[in-house]
Design a protein around this motif. Structure first.
Motif, PDB file in Angstrom:
ATOM      1  N   VAL A   1       0.849  -1.188   0.000  1.00 27.41           N
ATOM      2  CA  VAL A   1       0.000   0.000   0.000  1.00 27.41           C
ATOM      3  C   VAL A   1       0.888   1.243   0.000  1.00 27.41           C
ATOM      4  O   VAL A   1       1.598   1.518   0.962  1.00 27.41           O
ATOM      5  N   ASP A   2       0.879   1.946  -1.132  1.00 29.92           N
ATOM      6  CA  ASP A   2       1.632   3.200  -1.283  1.00 29.92           C
ATOM      7  C   ASP A   2       0.656   4.296  -0.874  1.00 29.92           C
ATOM      8  O   ASP A   2      -0.310   4.585  -1.569  1.00 29.92           O
ATOM      9  N   THR A   3       0.900   4.884   0.301  1.00 33.09           N
ATOM     10  CA  THR A   3      -0.090   5.784   0.905  1.00 33.09           C
ATOM     11  C   THR A   3       0.332   7.241   0.747  1.00 33.09           C
ATOM     12  O   THR A   3       1.387   7.635   1.238  1.00 33.09           O
ATOM     13  N   TRP A   4      -0.478   8.016   0.059  1.00 34.80           N
ATOM     14  CA  TRP A   4      -0.190   9.453  -0.070  1.00 34.80           C
ATOM     15  C   TRP A   4      -1.005  10.233   0.954  1.00 34.80           C
ATOM     16  O   TRP A   4      -2.231  10.082   1.031  1.00 34.80           O
ATOM     17  N   TRP A   5      -0.330  11.063   1.701  1.00 33.53           N
ATOM     18  CA  TRP A   5      -0.995  11.983   2.636  1.00 33.53           C
ATOM     19  C   TRP A   5       0.021  12.959   3.159  1.00 33.53           C
ATOM     20  O   TRP A   5       1.177  12.938   2.748  1.00 33.53           O
ATOM     21  N   GLN A   6      -0.383  13.852   4.053  1.00 33.25           N
ATOM     22  CA  GLN A   6       0.478  14.926   4.542  1.00 33.25           C
ATOM     23  C   GLN A   6       0.264  15.167   6.037  1.00 33.25           C
ATOM     24  O   GLN A   6      -0.765  14.776   6.583  1.00 33.25           O
ATOM     25  N   THR A   7       1.207  15.889   6.644  1.00 30.64           N
ATOM     26  CA  THR A   7       1.020  16.318   8.033  1.00 30.64           C
ATOM     27  C   THR A   7      -0.339  17.011   8.147  1.00 30.64           C
ATOM     28  O   THR A   7      -1.086  16.800   9.097  1.00 30.64           O
ATOM     29  N   GLU A   8      -0.628  17.811   7.144  1.00 29.39           N
ATOM     30  CA  GLU A   8      -1.853  18.611   7.138  1.00 29.39           C
ATOM     31  C   GLU A   8      -3.113  17.766   6.986  1.00 29.39           C
ATOM     32  O   GLU A   8      -4.167  18.121   7.520  1.00 29.39           O
TER      33      GLU A   8
ATOM     34  N   GLY B   1      -0.098  21.351  -2.707  1.00 30.05           N
ATOM     35  CA  GLY B   1       1.289  21.707  -3.042  1.00 30.05           C
ATOM     36  C   GLY B   1       1.958  20.676  -3.933  1.00 30.05           C
ATOM     37  O   GLY B   1       3.071  20.889  -4.392  1.00 30.05           O
ATOM     38  N   ASP B   2       1.284  19.550  -4.170  1.00 29.40           N
ATOM     39  CA  ASP B   2       1.855  18.496  -5.005  1.00 29.40           C
ATOM     40  C   ASP B   2       1.330  18.574  -6.432  1.00 29.40           C
ATOM     41  O   ASP B   2       0.178  18.960  -6.668  1.00 29.40           O
ATOM     42  N   GLY B   3       2.171  18.174  -7.371  1.00 28.00           N
ATOM     43  CA  GLY B   3       1.745  17.996  -8.753  1.00 28.00           C
ATOM     44  C   GLY B   3       1.446  16.522  -8.979  1.00 28.00           C
ATOM     45  O   GLY B   3       2.066  15.663  -8.355  1.00 28.00           O
TER      46      GLY B   3
ATOM     47  N   GLY C   1      13.359  11.763   5.806  1.00 29.29           N
ATOM     48  CA  GLY C   1      13.884  11.105   4.618  1.00 29.29           C
ATOM     49  C   GLY C   1      13.524  11.732   3.288  1.00 29.29           C
ATOM     50  O   GLY C   1      13.785  11.159   2.240  1.00 29.29           O
ATOM     51  N   LYS C   2      12.887  12.883   3.307  1.00 25.56           N
ATOM     52  CA  LYS C   2      12.552  13.519   2.027  1.00 25.56           C
ATOM     53  C   LYS C   2      13.750  14.288   1.488  1.00 25.56           C
ATOM     54  O   LYS C   2      14.411  15.013   2.227  1.00 25.56           O
ATOM     55  N   ILE C   3      14.005  14.128   0.203  1.00 24.19           N
ATOM     56  CA  ILE C   3      15.111  14.847  -0.426  1.00 24.19           C
ATOM     57  C   ILE C   3      14.781  16.335  -0.444  1.00 24.19           C
ATOM     58  O   ILE C   3      13.685  16.734  -0.842  1.00 24.19           O
TER      59      ILE C   3
HETATM   60  C1  7RM Z   1       2.917  11.544   5.556  1.00 22.15           C
HETATM   61  C2  7RM Z   1       3.883  12.614   5.129  1.00 22.15           C
HETATM   62  C3  7RM Z   1       3.845  15.299   2.771  1.00 22.15           C
HETATM   63  C4  7RM Z   1       4.395  15.253   1.369  1.00 22.15           C
HETATM   64  C5  7RM Z   1       3.332  15.164   0.318  1.00 22.15           C
HETATM   65  C6  7RM Z   1       4.087  14.547  -0.844  1.00 22.15           C
HETATM   66  C7  7RM Z   1       5.011  13.562  -0.161  1.00 22.15           C
HETATM   67  C8  7RM Z   1       3.969  11.612   1.048  1.00 22.15           C
HETATM   68  C9  7RM Z   1       3.676  10.202  -0.576  1.00 22.15           C
HETATM   69  C10 7RM Z   1       4.226  11.387  -1.111  1.00 22.15           C
HETATM   70  C11 7RM Z   1       4.160  10.477  -3.222  1.00 22.15           C
HETATM   71  C12 7RM Z   1       3.385   9.130  -1.477  1.00 22.15           C
HETATM   72  N1  7RM Z   1       3.613  13.863   5.548  1.00 22.15           N
HETATM   73  N2  7RM Z   1       4.400  12.228  -0.068  1.00 22.15           N
HETATM   74  N3  7RM Z   1       3.529  10.370   0.754  1.00 22.15           N
HETATM   75  N4  7RM Z   1       4.468  11.511  -2.426  1.00 22.15           N
HETATM   76  N5  7RM Z   1       3.641   9.320  -2.792  1.00 22.15           N
HETATM   77  N6  7RM Z   1       2.864   7.953  -1.061  1.00 22.15           N
HETATM   78  O1  7RM Z   1       4.837  12.312   4.445  1.00 22.15           O
HETATM   79  O2  7RM Z   1       3.809  16.324   5.610  1.00 22.15           O
HETATM   80  O3  7RM Z   1       5.815  14.996   5.917  1.00 22.15           O
HETATM   81  O4  7RM Z   1       4.885  15.218   3.734  1.00 22.15           O
HETATM   82  O5  7RM Z   1       5.188  14.085   1.162  1.00 22.15           O
HETATM   83  O6  7RM Z   1       4.859  15.505  -1.491  1.00 22.15           O
HETATM   84  O7  7RM Z   1       2.808  16.425   0.018  1.00 22.15           O
HETATM   85  S1  7RM Z   1       4.547  15.144   5.248  1.00 22.15           S
END
Ligand code: 7RM
Length: 648
Positions: A413-420, A502-504, A611-613
């Protein structure tokens, strides 16, 4: 000229859920998902009310949603307590003596806390807070290693209605200070130290530095973890274990309003000071409990391991609130994945019989880099489900995870979401959704996600645009702490009537969402807008490459030139020939337009603690300008120095 993001890399592999998996799953076929999703988006309030009803409320809400855009109130008038929902609820039945937390410290010691034990510890700590004058609504800053007490401190706050703000144990004194001042915290909970890669991190000492000249903090509660010699400031600092001697283990949960703040979590803005993301109680708990149940398809005897730190939103939602609200058994590991050897994770999985593993693409790419032999040494047959979060996962890394960790048997499960967003927004449901490597697939129930152009109009299949959410959802942030105008401006003014992520992203012909990167990072090469994720995935699909980050450098002719920062797998050497081969490889996979003008080999890439670049910093390096903006979330500053040095 189109302003939309182009897409050139089309993934054709599809993995359907296995019959044996689906048979037992919460949602067991794709048609059911589609039908339920369509219904839930038509009447989200109905869906969410049903989910909220699985929690314990001491007073039922009178209205599900009060939406005065961009301000939402969920379960209006309802009362509940988050710690009661995560603990007390499980004490009456067979979960009473079930393991809630199985913990392993980096040096190797182990502790297991049953729900009964965890409940007791939380009550004791809640009483310690009370004894030290903490009241409902007060802010408490938590700066702890990943030990059970970090969870106990969070739930202890929730139990009395205090608002926690967890700061990752790897952050500096400066970060602690900023967050104390912004949140108005008056109490800090910390430890004498924690372990990381065999070293002791002197947490208390960092707190001492942070508090220099800060009057507002009256009390520092210190847990003894390492026996490191620390300074105790009389009148301000107290030991957790000494305080525990003065209180009992009875502490009834304090019911709060559904919209009572549960926590503030700081996330770095690309510029300026970090934002305090504010989450409240009823909606957040509903969102995290519900997504945990469906996305991880939780079963009573699962051993669930989310490898995130509690200092990150993933730790809050999927290590504490979501799984504990579901009565799950959670593994907690304090240290580094390659300590003492790169097989620590696989050893833990084998020894604890972990069934669900939730981790980040950055970790997976590190495991790939370290080599296939490490997971091979261990019995991973207990695993039944894998998850990822934090970044787009390159199809190459997905395939490696699937083959070497999931042994071809486990859905991912590739889960997309955010702190927000507080909770998972876009994700497969493992028993229902056909998977494609590299996509988070489809929105969760009740989530109305779309991709729009600059005018806010939904774009067609495979056209790139901005990812937005068109309806409020319960776990959404309520504001930026103390800054409503910034909240409105940041999230609700880019696209009319929508939350802007904020994501494309783009949707493929099946409606699957592909995140192409942050909108701010999109490359613009000779009028072509390219997301970073595709170019990076193309580079990572080259055999010798472990990880890549691409950024634009101003270029007179093309607008932007593509600069690729590349790290190699163990045992491979950088050379001009390899750089040329990588350039050709990208031209072949995507097209000449995406071919990097510059390939720069690096030992490692600058990353956030989660771990985000940090492409923003690489952009500055690529264009030779000074490093500006917030670098407090950078994991290792020396990476920047090395990258700059290789530039000269
Ligand atoms: C949970 C978390 C949010 C940002 C988000 C994206 C990126 C997170 C995925 C992803 C592609 C995913 N919260 N992001 N999960 N991009 N596929 N499954 O990471 O607030 O720290 O970051 O992370 O850009 O907007 S966070």
């Amino acid at each position: 000229m189109s302003t939309n993001i182009e897409s050139h890399l089309i993934e054709k592999r599809v993995f359907k859920p296995a019959k044996e998996f689906s048979k037992k799953a919460q949602i067991s076929n794709f048609a059911d998902y589609k039908k339920l999703h369509a219904e839930s988006v038509k009447s989200p309030e109905k869906f969410w009310a049903k989910e909220a009803a699985t929690l314990k409320w001491t007073k039922k809400w009178t209205r599900v949603l009060d939406w005065k855009a961009p301000f939402a109130k969920w379960f209006v008038g309802g009362h509940l307590n988050a710690s009661e929902n995560c603990l007390d609820r499980h004490l009456e039945g067979p979960r009473r003596n079930k393991a809630a937390i199985i913990w392993e410290g980096e040096p190797g010691e182990r502790r297991t806390l049953t729900y009964h034990q965890l409940h007791r510890e939380v009550c004791v700590f809640a009483n310690i807070l009370k004894r030290n004058g903490v009241k409902s609504g007060d802010r408490v800053l938590i700066y702890m290693p990943l030990i059970p007490e970090a969870v106990i401190a969070m739930l202890g706050c929730a139990r009395i209605g205090a608002v926690h703000s967890v700061v990752f144990g790897g952050f500096s004194s400066e970060s602690i200070k900023d967050r104390i001042l912004d949140s108005g915290a008056t109490v800090v909970v910390t430890a004498d130290g924690g372990y990381r890669r065999g070293q002791i991190v002197s947490l208390k000492q960092n707190v001492d530095h942070a508090l220099q000249g800060v009057e507002q903090v009256r009390r520092v509660i210190v847990f003894r973890r390492t026996h490191l010699d620390i300074h105790i400031q009389e009148g301000r600092d107290v030991w957790w274990h000494r305080e525990a001697e003065y209180v009992d283990a009875k502490c009834p949960p304090h019911p709060v309003d559904s919209e009572h703040p549960l926590f503030i979590l700081y996330t770095s803005g690309s510029t300026g000071k970090p934002k305090g993301i504010l989450h409240t109680t009823g909606g957040y708990l509903t969102g995290t409990a519900s997504t945990t149940k469906y996305v991880f398809d939780l079963r009573e005897n699962d051993v669930y391991w989310c490898t995130a730190d509690v200092g990150w939103i993933t730790g809050h939602s999927y290590l504490v609130y979501g799984p504990l609200a579901n009565g799950a058994t959670c593994v907690l590991y304090e240290g580094a994945p390659n300590w003492p050897e790169p097989d620590r994770f696989w050893k833990i999985i084998a020894e604890f019989g972990v069934t669900i593993l939730y981790t980040a693409p950055t970790a997976i790419r590190a495991f790939m880099k370290w080599g296939d032999e490490w997971p091979k040494k261990h019995d991973l047959s207990s695993l039944r489900l894998l998850g990822t979060v934090g970044e787009p996962i390159n199809p190459e890394a997905w395939m490696w995870y699937h083959k070497h960790i999931g042994e071809g048997r486990c859905p991912i499960v590739d889960t997309w979401w955010q702190t927000e967003t507080g909770a998972i927004m876009i994700s497969p449901l493992p028993g229902a959704t056909p998977l494609k490597p590299g996509t988070a697939t489809l929105p969760f129930f009740g989530i109305d996600a779309a991709i729009v152009d600059d005018k806010g109009k939904e774009v067609g299949p495979n056209e790139g645009g901005k990812l937005v959410i068109r309806k409020p959802w319960p776990a959404m942030l309520r504001s930026i702490y103390g800054d409503k105008p910034r909240y409105r401006k940041q999230y609700w003014s880019e696209v009319k009537g929508c939350y802007f992520t904020g994501d494309g992203a783009r949707r493929d012909k099946d409606g699957y969402f592909w995140i192409v990167g942050r909108i701010d990072d999109v490359l613009n090469v000779a009028g072509h807008r390219l997301g970073t994720a595709e170019v990076e995935s193309a580079i990572v699909s080259h055999h010798d490459v472990a990880e890549a980050a691409v950024v634009g450098r101003p270029d007179e002719l093309k607008g932007q030139a593509v600069v690729a920062f590349v790290t190699l797998r163990s045992g491979y050497k950088a050379s001009n020939e390899l750089a040329e081969a990588i350039r050709r490889h990208v031209a072949h996979a995507i097209g000449p337009i995406a071919k990097p003008d510059d390939v720069r080999f690096a030992e490692s890439l600058p990353k956030t603690r989660s771990g985000k670049i940090m492409r923003r910093l690489l952009k500055q390096i690529a264009s030779g300008s000074a490093i500006t903006g917030d670098t407090t979330t950078l994991e290792d500053f020396s990476v920047l120095t090395k990258l700059r040095a290789s530039d000269e």
